[in-house]
Write an enzyme that holds these catalytic residues in place. Structure first.
Site, PDB file in Angstrom:
ATOM      1  N   LYS A 145       0.820  -1.192   0.000  1.00 54.76           N
ATOM      2  CA  LYS A 145       0.000   0.000   0.000  1.00 54.76           C
ATOM      3  C   LYS A 145       0.861   1.253   0.000  1.00 54.76           C
ATOM      4  O   LYS A 145       0.413   2.333  -0.328  1.00 54.76           O
ATOM      5  CB  LYS A 145      -0.870   0.040   1.265  1.00 54.76           C
ATOM      6  CG  LYS A 145      -1.787  -1.116   1.438  1.00 54.76           C
ATOM      7  CD  LYS A 145      -2.485  -1.004   2.822  1.00 54.76           C
ATOM      8  CE  LYS A 145      -3.196  -2.280   3.169  1.00 54.76           C
ATOM      9  NZ  LYS A 145      -3.660  -2.244   4.583  1.00 54.76           N
ATOM     10  N   GLY A 146       2.120   1.094   0.396  1.00 53.26           N
ATOM     11  CA  GLY A 146       2.971   2.260   0.633  1.00 53.26           C
ATOM     12  C   GLY A 146       3.089   3.232  -0.528  1.00 53.26           C
ATOM     13  O   GLY A 146       3.202   4.435  -0.323  1.00 53.26           O
ATOM     14  N   ASP A 179       7.567   2.999  -3.141  1.00 50.54           N
ATOM     15  CA  ASP A 179       7.641   4.053  -2.135  1.00 50.54           C
ATOM     16  C   ASP A 179       9.070   4.216  -1.631  1.00 50.54           C
ATOM     17  O   ASP A 179       9.659   5.282  -1.717  1.00 50.54           O
ATOM     18  CB  ASP A 179       6.680   3.766  -0.970  1.00 50.54           C
ATOM     19  CG  ASP A 179       6.785   2.332  -0.427  1.00 50.54           C
ATOM     20  OD1 ASP A 179       7.582   1.535  -0.952  1.00 50.54           O
ATOM     21  OD2 ASP A 179       6.060   2.015   0.527  1.00 50.54           O
ATOM     22  N   ASP A 190      14.735  -0.017   0.962  1.00 46.49           N
ATOM     23  CA  ASP A 190      15.497  -0.076   2.210  1.00 46.49           C
ATOM     24  C   ASP A 190      16.630  -1.085   2.006  1.00 46.49           C
ATOM     25  O   ASP A 190      17.670  -0.751   1.459  1.00 46.49           O
ATOM     26  CB  ASP A 190      14.538  -0.461   3.341  1.00 46.49           C
ATOM     27  CG  ASP A 190      15.160  -0.316   4.716  1.00 46.49           C
ATOM     28  OD1 ASP A 190      16.368  -0.103   4.790  1.00 46.49           O
ATOM     29  OD2 ASP A 190      14.428  -0.422   5.723  1.00 46.49           O
ATOM     30  N   LYS A 225      16.905   4.403   1.349  1.00 48.42           N
ATOM     31  CA  LYS A 225      17.677   4.441   2.597  1.00 48.42           C
ATOM     32  C   LYS A 225      19.093   3.929   2.337  1.00 48.42           C
ATOM     33  O   LYS A 225      19.316   3.181   1.382  1.00 48.42           O
ATOM     34  CB  LYS A 225      16.998   3.571   3.641  1.00 48.42           C
ATOM     35  CG  LYS A 225      15.738   4.181   4.231  1.00 48.42           C
ATOM     36  CD  LYS A 225      15.306   3.354   5.406  1.00 48.42           C
ATOM     37  CE  LYS A 225      14.030   3.859   6.016  1.00 48.42           C
ATOM     38  NZ  LYS A 225      13.601   2.966   7.105  1.00 48.42           N
ATOM     39  N   PHE A 261      13.211   4.892  10.657  1.00 52.98           N
ATOM     40  CA  PHE A 261      11.888   4.474  10.221  1.00 52.98           C
ATOM     41  C   PHE A 261      11.032   5.719  10.020  1.00 52.98           C
ATOM     42  O   PHE A 261      10.895   6.540  10.917  1.00 52.98           O
ATOM     43  CB  PHE A 261      11.247   3.533  11.233  1.00 52.98           C
ATOM     44  CG  PHE A 261      10.016   2.870  10.690  1.00 52.98           C
ATOM     45  CD1 PHE A 261      10.130   1.791   9.823  1.00 52.98           C
ATOM     46  CD2 PHE A 261       8.763   3.342  11.009  1.00 52.98           C
ATOM     47  CE1 PHE A 261       8.993   1.193   9.285  1.00 52.98           C
ATOM     48  CE2 PHE A 261       7.619   2.750  10.481  1.00 52.98           C
ATOM     49  CZ  PHE A 261       7.731   1.679   9.619  1.00 52.98           C
ATOM     50  N   VAL A 262      10.480   5.853   8.810  1.00 53.69           N
ATOM     51  CA  VAL A 262       9.708   7.057   8.500  1.00 53.69           C
ATOM     52  C   VAL A 262       8.257   6.708   8.201  1.00 53.69           C
ATOM     53  O   VAL A 262       7.948   5.586   7.794  1.00 53.69           O
ATOM     54  CB  VAL A 262      10.318   7.834   7.311  1.00 53.69           C
ATOM     55  CG1 VAL A 262      11.657   8.426   7.678  1.00 53.69           C
ATOM     56  CG2 VAL A 262      10.430   6.963   6.067  1.00 53.69           C
ATOM     57  N   ASP A 277       3.523   3.701   6.541  1.00 58.33           N
ATOM     58  CA  ASP A 277       2.754   3.538   7.767  1.00 58.33           C
ATOM     59  C   ASP A 277       3.590   3.047   8.933  1.00 58.33           C
ATOM     60  O   ASP A 277       4.656   2.467   8.765  1.00 58.33           O
ATOM     61  CB  ASP A 277       1.660   2.494   7.555  1.00 58.33           C
ATOM     62  CG  ASP A 277       2.236   1.079   7.436  1.00 58.33           C
ATOM     63  OD1 ASP A 277       3.112   0.882   6.583  1.00 58.33           O
ATOM     64  OD2 ASP A 277       1.838   0.198   8.227  1.00 58.33           O
TER      65      ASP A 277
END
Ligand code: XMP
Ligand code: MG
Length: 191
Positions: free
Chosen positions: A50-51, A110, A113, A141, A162-163, A169
């Site tokens: 969903k990000g 999105d 990482d 990241k 963590f954002v 979310d």
């Protein structure tokens, strides 16, 4: 973060503002458009839910103003359990609705990482015989440099924190924030 919304109280620091996000997306769309001016069959944008939902919505419209025609597809995969670190285990929660063989695909991500999710996804899309697969990621990241994943377009390199916000979310919350920020530590311990 000055309009007094409920969520402002939970945010320790805004990392990327709403305006910065908007400007960057316009820039990314122009680059993608210039690089794919006469792509046969147009582009197939694959959003990773969903990000990436906010990014897909804004990026596709920005691309629509300057780029080749695009079609929108959605996938949902899961790489995180309940926690905030990547497990490397990817599960398809929602697959593509159509055949992508011969199509020029742009994965709309999105955040990259560890890159584990993306590296799995690229192999998957290639196995479905896309003509080409490229990635546009709004955030990256530092961990992403450890894995060899070709991300052609990157919006912002962000710190290894963590954002949340703009689709990202914590426990399914904060996705609707118009900016990206870091939560106050007490939010994580709240029950
Ligand atoms: P990997 O490590 O596989 O992870 O590249 C990519 C996916 O992990 C999620 N992710 C985050 N989600 N805040 C979030 O809300 C973060 O800081 C964060 N870092 C990674 C995201 O779903 C991404 O697609
Ligand atoms: Mg998430």
């Amino acid at each position: 973060m000055s309009d007094g919304s409920w969520y402002d109280a939970d945010i320790k620091q805004v990392i990327i503002s709403e305006t910065e996000i908007k400007d960057k997306i316009d820039e990314l769309a122009k680059q993608v458009a210039a690089d794919h001016e006469s792509v046969p069959g147009g582009l197939l944008l694959v959003c990773v839910l969903k990000g990436a939902v906010m990014f897909m919505a804004d990026f596709s419209r920005a691309l629509g103003r300057c780029g080749p025609p695009a079609e929108l597809e959605f996938m949902a995969v899961s790489s995180y359990g309940q926690g905030t670190t990547s497990s490397g285990v990817v599960r398809i929660l929602k697959d593509l609705d159509r055949d992508i063989a011969g199509r020029h695909v742009i994965v709309v991500e999105d955040i990259v990482d560890s890159g584990l999710t993306l590296s799995w996804l690229l192999k998957y899309l290639e196995s479905r015989e896309a003509a080409s697969v490229e990635v546009v990621a709004l955030f990256r990241k530092p961990g992403a440099v450890k894995v060899q994943v070709p991300v052609r377009y990157v919006g912002f390199d962000i710190p290894n924190e963590f954002v949340v916000g703009y689709g990202l979310d914590f426990a399914e919350r904060y996705r609707e924030l118009p900016y990206v920020g870091i939560l106050k530590p007490e939010v994580y311990t709240r029950t």
